[in-house]
Structures are given as structure tokens and as C-alpha cells.
Design a protein around this motif. Structure first.
Motif, PDB file in Angstrom:
ATOM      1  N   UNK A 265       0.815  -1.224   0.000  1.00 23.97           N
ATOM      2  CA  UNK A 265       0.000   0.000   0.000  1.00 23.97           C
ATOM      3  C   UNK A 265       0.843   1.266   0.000  1.00 23.97           C
ATOM      4  N   UNK A 266       2.019   1.210   0.559  1.00 27.54           N
ATOM      5  CA  UNK A 266       2.866   2.401   0.646  1.00 27.54           C
ATOM      6  C   UNK A 266       4.320   1.959   0.655  1.00 27.54           C
ATOM      7  N   UNK A 267       5.171   2.773   0.018  1.00 25.73           N
ATOM      8  CA  UNK A 267       6.611   2.491   0.081  1.00 25.73           C
ATOM      9  C   UNK A 267       7.391   3.789  -0.059  1.00 25.73           C
ATOM     10  N   UNK A 268       8.555   3.777   0.525  1.00 29.03           N
ATOM     11  CA  UNK A 268       9.518   4.868   0.392  1.00 29.03           C
ATOM     12  C   UNK A 268      10.902   4.243   0.354  1.00 29.03           C
ATOM     13  N   UNK A 269      11.661   4.565  -0.694  1.00 28.51           N
ATOM     14  CA  UNK A 269      13.010   4.002  -0.764  1.00 28.51           C
ATOM     15  C   UNK A 269      14.026   5.103  -1.032  1.00 28.51           C
ATOM     16  N   UNK A 270      15.232   4.884  -0.543  1.00 28.18           N
ATOM     17  CA  UNK A 270      16.327   5.832  -0.713  1.00 28.18           C
ATOM     18  C   UNK A 270      17.529   5.115  -1.306  1.00 28.18           C
ATOM     19  N   UNK A 271      18.308   5.853  -2.060  1.00 29.11           N
ATOM     20  CA  UNK A 271      19.573   5.359  -2.616  1.00 29.11           C
ATOM     21  C   UNK A 271      20.649   6.351  -2.220  1.00 29.11           C
ATOM     22  N   UNK A 272      21.661   5.857  -1.502  1.00 24.15           N
ATOM     23  CA  UNK A 272      22.690   6.744  -0.959  1.00 24.15           C
ATOM     24  C   UNK A 272      24.073   6.295  -1.421  1.00 24.15           C
ATOM     25  N   UNK A 273      24.864   7.261  -1.900  1.00 25.34           N
ATOM     26  CA  UNK A 273      26.230   7.000  -2.356  1.00 25.34           C
ATOM     27  C   UNK A 273      27.201   7.348  -1.232  1.00 25.34           C
ATOM     28  N   UNK A 274      28.135   6.459  -0.901  1.00 22.95           N
ATOM     29  CA  UNK A 274      29.116   6.783   0.150  1.00 22.95           C
ATOM     30  C   UNK A 274      29.931   8.031  -0.191  1.00 22.95           C
ATOM     31  N   UNK A 275      30.274   8.800   0.833  1.00 28.81           N
ATOM     32  CA  UNK A 275      30.977  10.069   0.628  1.00 28.81           C
ATOM     33  C   UNK A 275      32.353   9.893  -0.013  1.00 28.81           C
ATOM     34  N   UNK A 276      33.028   8.782   0.253  1.00 28.20           N
ATOM     35  CA  UNK A 276      34.417   8.654  -0.197  1.00 28.20           C
ATOM     36  C   UNK A 276      34.553   8.488  -1.708  1.00 28.20           C
ATOM     37  N   UNK A 277      33.438   8.307  -2.422  1.00 30.51           N
ATOM     38  CA  UNK A 277      33.516   8.192  -3.879  1.00 30.51           C
ATOM     39  C   UNK A 277      33.697   9.549  -4.566  1.00 30.51           C
ATOM     40  N   UNK A 278      33.391  10.650  -3.850  1.00 31.70           N
ATOM     41  CA  UNK A 278      33.409  11.979  -4.471  1.00 31.70           C
ATOM     42  C   UNK A 278      32.529  12.017  -5.719  1.00 31.70           C
ATOM     43  N   UNK A 279      31.337  11.481  -5.571  1.00 26.25           N
ATOM     44  CA  UNK A 279      30.364  11.369  -6.642  1.00 26.25           C
ATOM     45  C   UNK A 279      29.037  11.940  -6.130  1.00 26.25           C
ATOM     46  N   UNK A 280      28.397  12.809  -6.940  1.00 34.36           N
ATOM     47  CA  UNK A 280      27.247  13.554  -6.415  1.00 34.36           C
ATOM     48  C   UNK A 280      26.070  13.527  -7.399  1.00 34.36           C
ATOM     49  N   UNK A 281      24.872  13.475  -6.822  1.00 34.40           N
ATOM     50  CA  UNK A 281      23.666  13.690  -7.615  1.00 34.40           C
ATOM     51  C   UNK A 281      23.502  15.193  -7.842  1.00 34.40           C
ATOM     52  N   UNK A 282      23.064  15.568  -9.044  1.00 35.77           N
ATOM     53  CA  UNK A 282      22.894  17.000  -9.331  1.00 35.77           C
ATOM     54  C   UNK A 282      21.456  17.384  -9.647  1.00 35.77           C
ATOM     55  N   UNK A 283      20.706  16.513 -10.365  1.00 35.71           N
ATOM     56  CA  UNK A 283      19.322  16.870 -10.692  1.00 35.71           C
ATOM     57  C   UNK A 283      18.568  15.634 -11.174  1.00 35.71           C
ATOM     58  N   UNK A 284      17.236  15.771 -11.166  1.00 29.89           N
ATOM     59  CA  UNK A 284      16.370  14.767 -11.767  1.00 29.89           C
ATOM     60  C   UNK A 284      16.273  15.037 -13.261  1.00 29.89           C
ATOM     61  N   UNK A 285      16.307  14.004 -14.070  1.00 26.68           N
ATOM     62  CA  UNK A 285      16.053  14.143 -15.499  1.00 26.68           C
ATOM     63  C   UNK A 285      14.644  13.678 -15.860  1.00 26.68           C
ATOM     64  N   UNK A 286      14.219  12.585 -15.261  1.00 29.32           N
ATOM     65  CA  UNK A 286      12.858  12.099 -15.466  1.00 29.32           C
ATOM     66  C   UNK A 286      12.221  11.937 -14.094  1.00 29.32           C
ATOM     67  N   UNK A 287      11.561  12.978 -13.682  1.00 29.40           N
ATOM     68  CA  UNK A 287      10.928  12.935 -12.367  1.00 29.40           C
ATOM     69  C   UNK A 287       9.826  13.994 -12.335  1.00 29.40           C
ATOM     70  N   UNK A 288       8.700  13.636 -11.776  1.00 30.54           N
ATOM     71  CA  UNK A 288       7.623  14.598 -11.600  1.00 30.54           C
ATOM     72  C   UNK A 288       6.838  14.204 -10.353  1.00 30.54           C
TER      73      UNK A 288
END
Length: 419
Positions: free
Chosen positions: A126-149
Motif C-alpha cells: 500500500x505504501x513504500x519509500x526508498x532511498x539510494x545513498x552513495x558513500x561520501x568517499x567516492x566523491x560522486x554527487x547527484x545533481x538533478x532529476x532528469x525524469x521525475x515529476x
């Protein structure tokens, strides 16, 4: 004789509902597929299809003369040709990551007749919430959604007439022993126009974490696939690429199939700085869910007669996100692999030295073929003389490259830089 008739409506969410417990085994989630792509290398050139109607046949005639081989000619039709020999720098640290997550629920048909079981065919997430997290030591960052509304919608719960009939027939006697016979029909009509507003998809993004929330409604199960398309940015490291500018060779006034390197251009680019990163980049996936278990009433499609038990659960795991070969650019060099990898460099007229690296295999291969053909062209430098292109000198093992060295180094070939 007295009869009690209790009517019920078809738009109730359930007959009864209780919260039972936490059970982390009812739902699972994984990354089913992914794609990691860059926008591509940008030049100020144009391809055949961007030229004017008069320029297109001229270019086709030139390419047909230069590339007598059909396969080479076909590839050349899609090349970009530089305007005024200008090249714009490109950032290889920005990429688009498309992910397909799959969410599935446990189906234990062996427990259907078990009163203590936690599965029925009418169960749903009936309900879900999920997260995806990148470890800090990769020096890799999310910047924006491309397909999201963030999308709110309406679903029609009931918009048709509902008719419920009950036929009664009784036979008996009273104290005076007079026979009583009765028969009747009772009907109930409902014209329902009820709509429910519900949250279909919601999400948030930060430097190292994305979160997506999804809520279903009546008879809508959230198991299935969820697509998320985001942009990533790597920590950057500068590299210099060599852009060879070729000009056709003429023999007896006729342009031959080969080409010579007329000049070199250089462009500075940024590539992902991931020299210490493992071969597989991993992220932490966490899912929280609410599971709607129908203890009884699952034999009908309607939900108003369901006795519902709610369970909550959490799934947390480390998943492979993508590999090194997915994000490192396909640059090429010229060198040898044995006994160890050695590559050519180039010394500019200002005395600075850089690795001789090309943006793609086509440029590297054409440059290498020109280099190999030098000893038999008739315009090659004298024996022992360094090979120069303008003010730039080719180097190998720290020394200027000569035509004799090109002949003797039989192991020279085009190699990928990062593989």
C-alpha cells in the motif's frame, strides 16, 4: 416472525483493519537495470545532414574519392567536420544515470488455508519509500532529476449503479396453530460518485541521496518497476586531448585515398577523478513499506468486505550501481603493452609535454596509419630526424620519435587509455 436486514455499501475501504507487526520478509527490492551515458564530445563542426542542399553532394563526392572502401565511406557520412578548425572543450564528469528498480512481494500460496499465514491473492503493497545513498568517499554527487515529476492523481472509486437484492421466504406456525406463509423481495440501489485523491509519486534529491515515495489506493498494488533518471557529477581531473586535422594527399592532381596530418589542435577536458575507486561502484538501497494483508474476504474483488491486517517492514542492502568501465571515457593512445604499457607523448613548441591522447578510435587509428605510412611516402623526415607536426614533436620513451624507430617498433598499436 421478525427479520433484520443490514445493508452494506460497496465503497468501504475494508470491513475491519488492525496493525499486526513488523515483518521484513514480505517485500524485496533490487536494481534491475541501469544505463550510464555522457552527452558526448562537442565540436563546432557539422555533419552531412546539417549542410545546405548544394553542399551535401559536394561533400559526398569528396568522401567517395577519399574513402573507396564502402564501409569507410558509410562511416564517414556520419562524421562531424570542423568549421574553422575550432574545438570546444567538454566536461566528461557529468553523466546521466538511468535506473530501473524492481519491487516484488512474497507469494506463499502454501499458506492460503493457514489462519496464521501472511499471504492471500488480494494482498498488496500500500505504501513504500526508498532511498539510494552513495558513500561520501567516492566523491560522486547527484545533481538533478532528469525524469521525475511529483504527480497527484484522482481515481474513481465508484461511478456506477450498485444494486443489491435479498429474497426472503418463510414458512411456520403461530401459537394458534394457524399456518403462516410469507415471501418478499427487498432491494437497495446506490448511485455512487465518490472519488479519492491519492499520492502516486513523490521524491527528493540531495548531493549523495535520492528518495522516492509512492502510495497506492484501492486495488492498486505497488509491486513492479520504478524508473529513476538522474544526473551525476564526478570529481574532475584535467586531461589534454590531441585533435589531428587531416588533409587529403594529391598524386598527379588526383586526391588519393590516404590523408596526411596537416596540423594538431589541443583541447583540455575534465575526466572523472576516480583513481582510488574500486572496479564496482556500490550504493546503499533502503526500502520502508506498508503491507496490506487480507485475512478474510479475499475471494471477492471488492475490498469493502476485507478483514485487513497491516504489516510494516524495512529492507536495506548494498547494491552494485555501475562499474569503472561505464564512466571512464574511451580515449585512445599509441604505444606498446609489453613488457609494460608505454605510450607516446607530444612536446609543444613551448617545451611542454603531454600524453598523446585522442578522443576516439577513429582519430587515433587514422593518425597511427599516417605514422606507419611515413617511411614510404617520399616526404618523410630524414633518417634519425625527429617527426614533427608543425612545432610539435612526437616522443616515445622520453626521446623524439624518428622514422627508423617507427619501423623498428613492431609492437606499436592503438590502445585504450584507461583500460
Amino acid at each position: 416472525m421478525l427479520f433484520f436486514i443490514i445493508g452494506c455499501t460497496s465503497v468501504k475501504r475494508f470491513k475491519s483493519a488492525t496493525y499486526k507487526a513488523q515483518d521484513n520478509s514480505l517485500v524485496d527490492m533490487d536494481l534491475f537495470d541501469y544505463s550510464l551515458t555522457a552527452a558526448g564530445f562537442e565540436t563546432s563542426g557539422k555533419n552531412l545532414w546539417e549542410l545546405s542542399a548544394s553542399a551535401q553532394p559536394q561533400l559526398i563526392q569528396i568522401l567517395n574519392t577519399r574513402y573507396p572502401d564502402n564501409e569507410e565511406f558509410t562511416r564517414a557520412l556520419s562524421y562531424e567536420y570542423m568549421v574553422n578548425e575550432a574545438v570546444r572543450a567538454f566536461d566528461y564528469t557529468s553523466m546521466d544515470l538511468g535506473m530501473v528498480f524492481t519491487i516484488n512481494k512474497r507469494r506463499d500460496y502454501s499458506s492460503l488455508n493457514d489462519g496464521s499465514g501472511r499471504f492471500s491473492p488480494a494482498d498488496r503493497i500500500e505504501y513504500l519509500k526508498f532511498t539510494l545513498e552513495i558513500p561520501d568517499h567516492y566523491n560522486l554527487y547527484f545533481t538533478k532529476w532528469n525524469r521525475y515529476v511529483t504527480e497527484y492523481g484522482e481515481i474513481e472509486i465508484a461511478g456506477v449503479s450498485f444494486t443489491r437484492s435479498l429474497e426472503l421466504e418463510a414458512e411456520g406456525s403461530v401459537k394458534e396453530k394457524t399456518d403462516v406463509v410469507g415471501k418478499g423481495t427487498i432491494s437497495q440501489d446506490e448511485n455512487q460518485e465518490i472519488r479519492s485523491r491519492y499520492l502516486k509519486l513523490n521524491g527528493s534529491i540531495s548531493d549523495t541521496r535520492i528518495a522516492i515515495e509512492e502510495e497506492g489506493t484501492r486495488e492498486i498494488d505497488l509491486s513492479g518497476n520504478v524508473i529513476a533518471d538522474v544526473s551525476l557529477e564526478f570529481a574532475g581531473f584535467p586531461e589534454r586531448l590531441t585533435i589531428p586535422l587531416f588533409s587529403g594527399e594529391k598524386q598527379d592532381g588526383v586526391r588519393a585515398g590516404g590523408s596526411v596530418v596537416a596540423a594538431l589542435k589541443f583541447v583540455d577536458v575534465l575526466v572523472p577523478r576516480m583513481e582510488d575507486a574500486p572496479d564496482t561502484i556500490k550504493a546503499v538501497l533502503e526500502l520502508d513499506y506498508v503491507y496490506r494483508h487480507v485475512q478474510s474476504g479475499w475471494k471477492t474483488y471488492q475490498e469493502w468486505d476485507d478483514q485487513v491486517e497491516y504489516y510494516t517492514g524495512t529492507v536495506k542492502k548494498e547494491i552494485p550501481l555501475f562499474t569503472k568501465k561505464d564512466y571512464l571515457p574511451w580515449f585512445y593512445c599509441i604505444g606498446t603493452e609489453h613488457p609494460q604499457k608505454r605510450a607516446m607523448k607530444i612536446r609543444t613548441g613551448a617545451g611542454k609535454e603531454y600524453p598523446l591522447q585522442f578522443k576516439d578510435y577513429s582519430d587515433a587509428s587514422r593518425f597511427f596509419m599516417w605514422l606507419v605510412d611515413l617511411p614510404g611516402r617520399g616526404d618523410e623526415p630524414a633518417s634519425g630526424q625527429a617527426i614533427k607536426i608543425g612545432n610539435n614533436t612526437l616522443l616515445f620513451n622520453g626521446k623524439p620519435v624518428t622514422r627508423d624507430q617507427v619501423i623498428s617498433e613492431a609492437d606499436l598499436k592503438v590502445l585504450p587509455v584507461y583500460r
